[in-house]
Motif scaffolding. Structure first.
Motif, PDB file in Angstrom:
ATOM      1  N   ALA A 150       1.600  12.770   3.885  1.00 46.74           N
ATOM      2  CA  ALA A 150       0.789  11.894   3.078  1.00 46.74           C
ATOM      3  C   ALA A 150      -0.160  11.093   3.754  1.00 46.74           C
ATOM      4  CB  ALA A 150       1.893  11.167   2.292  1.00 46.74           C
ATOM      5  N   PRO A 151      -1.145  10.270   3.254  1.00 47.74           N
ATOM      6  CA  PRO A 151      -1.898   9.530   4.028  1.00 47.74           C
ATOM      7  C   PRO A 151      -1.192   8.494   4.886  1.00 47.74           C
ATOM      8  CG  PRO A 151      -2.779   9.677   1.854  1.00 47.74           C
ATOM      9  CD  PRO A 151      -1.373  10.253   1.794  1.00 47.74           C
ATOM     10  N   GLY A 152      -1.429   8.886   6.164  1.00 49.12           N
ATOM     11  CA  GLY A 152      -0.814   7.843   7.376  1.00 49.12           C
ATOM     12  C   GLY A 152       0.587   8.207   7.457  1.00 49.12           C
ATOM     13  N   ILE A 153       1.041   9.290   7.146  1.00 52.83           N
ATOM     14  CA  ILE A 153       2.679   9.600   7.361  1.00 52.83           C
ATOM     15  C   ILE A 153       2.574  11.053   7.831  1.00 52.83           C
ATOM     16  CG2 ILE A 153       4.901  10.187   6.214  1.00 52.83           C
ATOM     17  CD1 ILE A 153       3.841   7.925   4.263  1.00 52.83           C
ATOM     18  N   TRP A 154       3.178  11.478   8.900  1.00 51.52           N
ATOM     19  CA  TRP A 154       3.215  12.659   9.611  1.00 51.52           C
ATOM     20  C   TRP A 154       4.600  13.412   9.736  1.00 51.52           C
ATOM     21  CZ3 TRP A 154      -1.570  14.149  10.252  1.00 51.52           C
ATOM     22  CH2 TRP A 154      -2.691  13.461  10.082  1.00 51.52           C
ATOM     23  N   GLN A 193      11.007   2.997  18.801  1.00 52.19           N
ATOM     24  CA  GLN A 193      11.469   3.336  17.438  1.00 52.19           C
ATOM     25  C   GLN A 193      10.224   3.609  16.459  1.00 52.19           C
ATOM     26  OE1 GLN A 193      13.371   3.688  15.006  1.00 52.19           O
ATOM     27  NE2 GLN A 193      14.472   1.793  14.515  1.00 52.19           N
ATOM     28  N   THR A 194      10.575   4.171  15.307  1.00 48.18           N
ATOM     29  CA  THR A 194       9.492   4.170  14.422  1.00 48.18           C
ATOM     30  C   THR A 194       9.177   3.001  13.496  1.00 48.18           C
ATOM     31  OG1 THR A 194      10.202   6.606  13.866  1.00 48.18           O
ATOM     32  CG2 THR A 194       8.990   5.398  12.156  1.00 48.18           C
ATOM     33  N   LYS A 195       7.999   2.695  13.232  1.00 48.96           N
ATOM     34  CA  LYS A 195       7.754   1.325  12.657  1.00 48.96           C
ATOM     35  C   LYS A 195       6.848   1.544  11.420  1.00 48.96           C
ATOM     36  CE  LYS A 195       8.780  -1.031  16.665  1.00 48.96           C
ATOM     37  NZ  LYS A 195       9.745  -1.902  16.723  1.00 48.96           N
ATOM     38  N   TYR A 196       6.840   0.571  10.508  1.00 51.89           N
ATOM     39  CA  TYR A 196       6.099   0.931   9.241  1.00 51.89           C
ATOM     40  C   TYR A 196       5.071  -0.192   8.829  1.00 51.89           C
ATOM     41  CZ  TYR A 196      10.020   4.210   8.861  1.00 51.89           C
ATOM     42  OH  TYR A 196      10.726   5.384   9.152  1.00 51.89           O
ATOM     43  N   ARG A 197       4.034  -0.078   8.441  1.00 52.33           N
ATOM     44  CA  ARG A 197       3.142  -0.947   7.834  1.00 52.33           C
ATOM     45  C   ARG A 197       2.263  -0.241   6.789  1.00 52.33           C
ATOM     46  NH1 ARG A 197       0.859  -3.581  13.586  1.00 52.33           N
ATOM     47  NH2 ARG A 197       2.957  -4.486  14.262  1.00 52.33           N
ATOM     48  N   ASP A 198       2.087  -1.233   5.912  1.00 46.13           N
ATOM     49  CA  ASP A 198       1.552  -0.604   4.718  1.00 46.13           C
ATOM     50  C   ASP A 198       0.006  -0.595   4.844  1.00 46.13           C
ATOM     51  OD1 ASP A 198       0.919   0.180   2.048  1.00 46.13           O
ATOM     52  OD2 ASP A 198       1.804  -1.312   1.144  1.00 46.13           O
ATOM     53  N   ARG A 200      -6.052   5.904   8.697  1.00 53.96           N
ATOM     54  CA  ARG A 200      -7.450   6.548   9.148  1.00 53.96           C
ATOM     55  C   ARG A 200      -7.242   7.178  10.586  1.00 53.96           C
ATOM     56  NH1 ARG A 200     -10.141   3.976  12.812  1.00 53.96           N
ATOM     57  NH2 ARG A 200     -11.818   5.414  12.711  1.00 53.96           N
ATOM     58  N   ALA A 201      -7.811   7.912  11.160  1.00 55.80           N
ATOM     59  CA  ALA A 201      -7.764   8.291  12.554  1.00 55.80           C
ATOM     60  C   ALA A 201      -6.679   8.887  13.074  1.00 55.80           C
ATOM     61  CB  ALA A 201      -8.372   7.054  13.363  1.00 55.80           C
ATOM     62  N   GLY A 202      -5.872   9.821  11.975  1.00 54.58           N
ATOM     63  CA  GLY A 202      -4.667  10.443  12.410  1.00 54.58           C
ATOM     64  C   GLY A 202      -3.671   9.493  12.736  1.00 54.58           C
ATOM     65  N   PHE A 260       4.454   5.059  12.554  1.00 57.33           N
ATOM     66  CA  PHE A 260       4.143   5.103  13.875  1.00 57.33           C
ATOM     67  C   PHE A 260       5.312   4.839  14.792  1.00 57.33           C
ATOM     68  CE2 PHE A 260       3.023   0.961  12.342  1.00 57.33           C
ATOM     69  CZ  PHE A 260       3.432   0.151  13.105  1.00 57.33           C
ATOM     70  N   ILE A 261       5.363   5.367  15.987  1.00 54.98           N
ATOM     71  CA  ILE A 261       6.224   5.235  17.047  1.00 54.98           C
ATOM     72  C   ILE A 261       5.810   4.367  18.019  1.00 54.98           C
ATOM     73  CG2 ILE A 261       7.706   6.550  18.658  1.00 54.98           C
ATOM     74  CD1 ILE A 261       7.281   8.944  16.982  1.00 54.98           C
ATOM     75  N   MET A 262       6.752   3.335  18.334  1.00 58.44           N
ATOM     76  CA  MET A 262       6.376   2.102  19.404  1.00 58.44           C
ATOM     77  C   MET A 262       7.578   1.860  20.232  1.00 58.44           C
ATOM     78  SD  MET A 262       4.635  -1.306  17.759  1.00 58.44           S
ATOM     79  CE  MET A 262       4.711  -1.824  19.217  1.00 58.44           C
TER      80      MET A 262
END
Length: 607
Positions: A40-44, A140-145, A150-152, A159-161
């Motif tokens: 989905a957009p922003g989810i891989w 850890q995986t983080k989440y932001r709405d 964009r930009a993969g 995202f992973i941080m």
């Protein structure tokens, strides 16, 4: 001993065309080479090759964290509301976080960061100065709405941080922990062959961002001739030298009808009020006064978020930088004042706003240091480029009337100085070494001396050597792991595909068997067995009935640093071609020597 990845059975399908919605090179190539698929957009969805590279990046981070005695923990990504409410971040994040309720109507969020949880964990287990210092981290995986992913991998909703936090008894300990983390970051990025620039940033006692310079970057940073760099939000303007105003005429109000814009003011003044020195009026002679609305979050003095209007004076030839200006009001957010805002303050005469109806001018010279000291008058702030003693053409707070020769420091004062305008080429650097230049970059890491913010908010205290209860000093240190992988892809590729550094490539050599003769495939199998025994990581293209051209295109797209070809020359001459992924340094090697030659070349790449 390692096990070769065989293309005949690997979970992989490469693409010949770029995905239609991929907007940067890393996004295109990582999808085409089957490292990722978009859910989905922003989810891989991470595929085997992508996880292989990601795990190697994480392992390098873990090694460098271990070198400074940081210890790994792991928190849940699903967290309760209460800790974030205690630090006001439940409200401050606004729409940028994912909120949800469980079946009992309790509030939760998908964690964007974990400062609160780290703080509470140490509070739960430690109570004495003898327990400190300690540094904890997680990957850890983080989440932001994100409003517009964009930009993969560079800006996604998931995202992973790597986030680390140091806990020390005093500021001296914090500075040491900060420098330890900073050094580890430099080693990590150097090992990853990822160019970076440490950039002074906003926040805490000291903060630096590590930016990977590239055109697709969302962050602009400024560099001085001395080599120092600043995020534009953290850039400070050297105080301009005061101007002698002893010969400046007294301020005078003059009619300037129907001149509510900078261009109209300049045109009218040149036609009706020419300057005495003979030159023409310019936009830079005008003090432009903009009204912003500051949206303060709920705090100890306010039960709900609240709004404050502030007037900011800036040079008329400069553009207000709302992002830089907003950084001066953190954690509040700002926006341009609305017509409804202006109607509530009759002293705000649209098109003719000046400094005389606000700030110290209306409080008998008293300055308001913060929003709670303004009284009935709005705060008036001045941009840092405006020199004391400078004379201005500006609004007189009356319709159709402007001031001429209104002097800052003689006729009006400000409640404070802010960085309000866009920086531009040629502005003086904060260190005074010369004019600034600008470049774009992607933030890949940040080190941050938090101080006592979270300790005070969440009650993290220990007993010191004298038995006194004291708050713990904290530092925060983040690396965008998945973003780092994307940045490496952005900077390590050519027109044919990815070109990974050997240290994180999914394999060290890509063996390609071509042709229809079984002898070539048998020689390749022999080579694979020898490379496995030597611990060399291999991708083996053992697919039958696939053309050599397709196999070579896949090898170049996937981006392993070495390619070894068993084909016609193997059958005719008993040799295997070994070359760099880009086709350079090719050599024909006897089959019996190929494994050792490859092993030596891999060792050289990893040095």
């Amino acid at each position: 001993m390692t096990k070769a990845l065989r293309m005949s059975t690997m979970f992989l399908r490469t693409l010949r065309e770029d995905p239609a919605d991929a907007d940067v090179v890393s996004d295109k190539l990582l999808q085409r080479a089957c490292y990722l698929r978009k859910a989905a957009p922003g989810i891989w969805t991470w595929l085997p090759l992508g996880l292989n590279v990601l795990n190697k990046i994480e392992n390098i981070i873990r090694e460098e964290m271990a070198s400074i005695d940081a210890q790994e923990v792991h928190f849940s990504g699903l967290l309760p509301r209460e800790p974030y409410e205690a630090t006001h971040r439940w409200e401050e994040y606004g729409d940028n976080i994912f909120r949800l309720k469980d079946r009992h109507e309790a509030d939760y969020l998908l964690a964007p960061t974990h400062e609160e949880m780290f703080t509470l964990l140490v509070k739960d287990l430690y109570s004495s100065y003898k327990d400190l210092p300690v540094t904890l981290y997680q990957i850890q995986t983080k989440y932001r709405d994100e409003f517009r992913p964009r930009a993969g991998l560079i800006r996604g909703r998931e995202f992973i941080m790597k986030d680390a936090y140091s806990f020390t008894l005093d500021k001296e300990g914090l500075v040491k922990a900060y420098m330890d983390e900073r050094g580890a970051y430099e080693r990590i990025f150097n090992r990853l062959d990822l160019k970076y620039v440490p950039v002074h940033a906003m926040g805490g006692f000291e903060s630096e961002e590590f930016l990977a310079p590239m055109e697709i970057g969302e962050d602009t940073f400024a560099q001085s001739p001395s080599g120092k760099a600043w995020n534009v939000e953290a850039l400070t303007t050297p105080e301009p030298e005061a101007i002698d105003f002893s010969n400046t005429p007294a301020a005078e109000k003059r009619p300037t009808p129907n001149a509510e814009t900078i261009d109209q003011m300049v045109e009218f003044a040149n036609a009706n009020h020419p300057r005495s020195d003979g030159r023409a009026w310019e936009a830079s002679d005008i003090l432009k006064n903009v009204v912003i609305a500051v949206m303060h979050p709920q705090d100890d003095d306010h039960d709900e978020p609240w709004r404050e209007l502030v007037v900011v004076g800036v040079p008329g030839d400069r553009t207000v930088d709302m992002k830089r200006l907003e950084a001066q009001f953190t954690p509040a957010e700002i926006e341009e004042a609305t017509d409804e805002d202006l109607k509530k303050h009759p002293e705000l005469v649209k098109g003719y706003i000046g400094p005389m109806a606000f700030g110290p001018q209306t409080r008998g010279g008293e300055k308001a240091e913060n929003a709670n000291e303004t009284g009935e008058a709005l705060r008036y702030l001045i941009d840092a480029h405006i020199a004391r003693g400078s004379a201005w053409f500006t609004g007189a707070d009356e319709a159709g009337v402007d001031y001429y020769d209104l002097v800052y420091g003689r006729d009006f004062e400000a409640d404070g100085v802010v960085e309000a305008v866009q920086v531009r080429h040629g502005d003086m650097s904060p260190d005074g070494s010369g004019p600034l230049s600008f470049e774009r970059g992607v933030e890949i890491g940040q080190v941050f001396q938090l101080g006592l913010k979270y300790s005070n908010a969440l009650g993290l205290k220990v007993l010191d050597q004298n038995g006194k209860t004291v708050p713990v000093w904290m530092g925060s240190y983040g690396i965008g792991v998945s973003r780092v992988m994307a940045c490496i892809a952005e900077t390590h590729h050519d027109e044919k595909g990815l070109a990974w550094p050997a240290i994180i490539a999914p394999a060290q050599v890509h063996v390609v068997a071509t042709g229809k003769d079984a002898a070539a495939f048998e020689a390749a199998e022999q080579l694979i067995a020898e490379l496995e025994a030597k611990g060399i990581e291999v991708i083996f293209d053992d697919r039958k009935k696939v053309s050599p051209g397709v196999k070579f295109k896949d090898a170049e797209l996937i981006g392993v640093p070495l390619i070894a070809v068993a084909g016609r020359d193997t059958v005719n001459n008993g040799t295997i071609e070994v070359r760099d992924r880009n086709g350079e340094n090719a050599e024909a090697v006897p089959v019996a020597d190929a494994a050792q030659v490859i092993s030596d070349r891999v060792a050289a790449l990893l040095r």
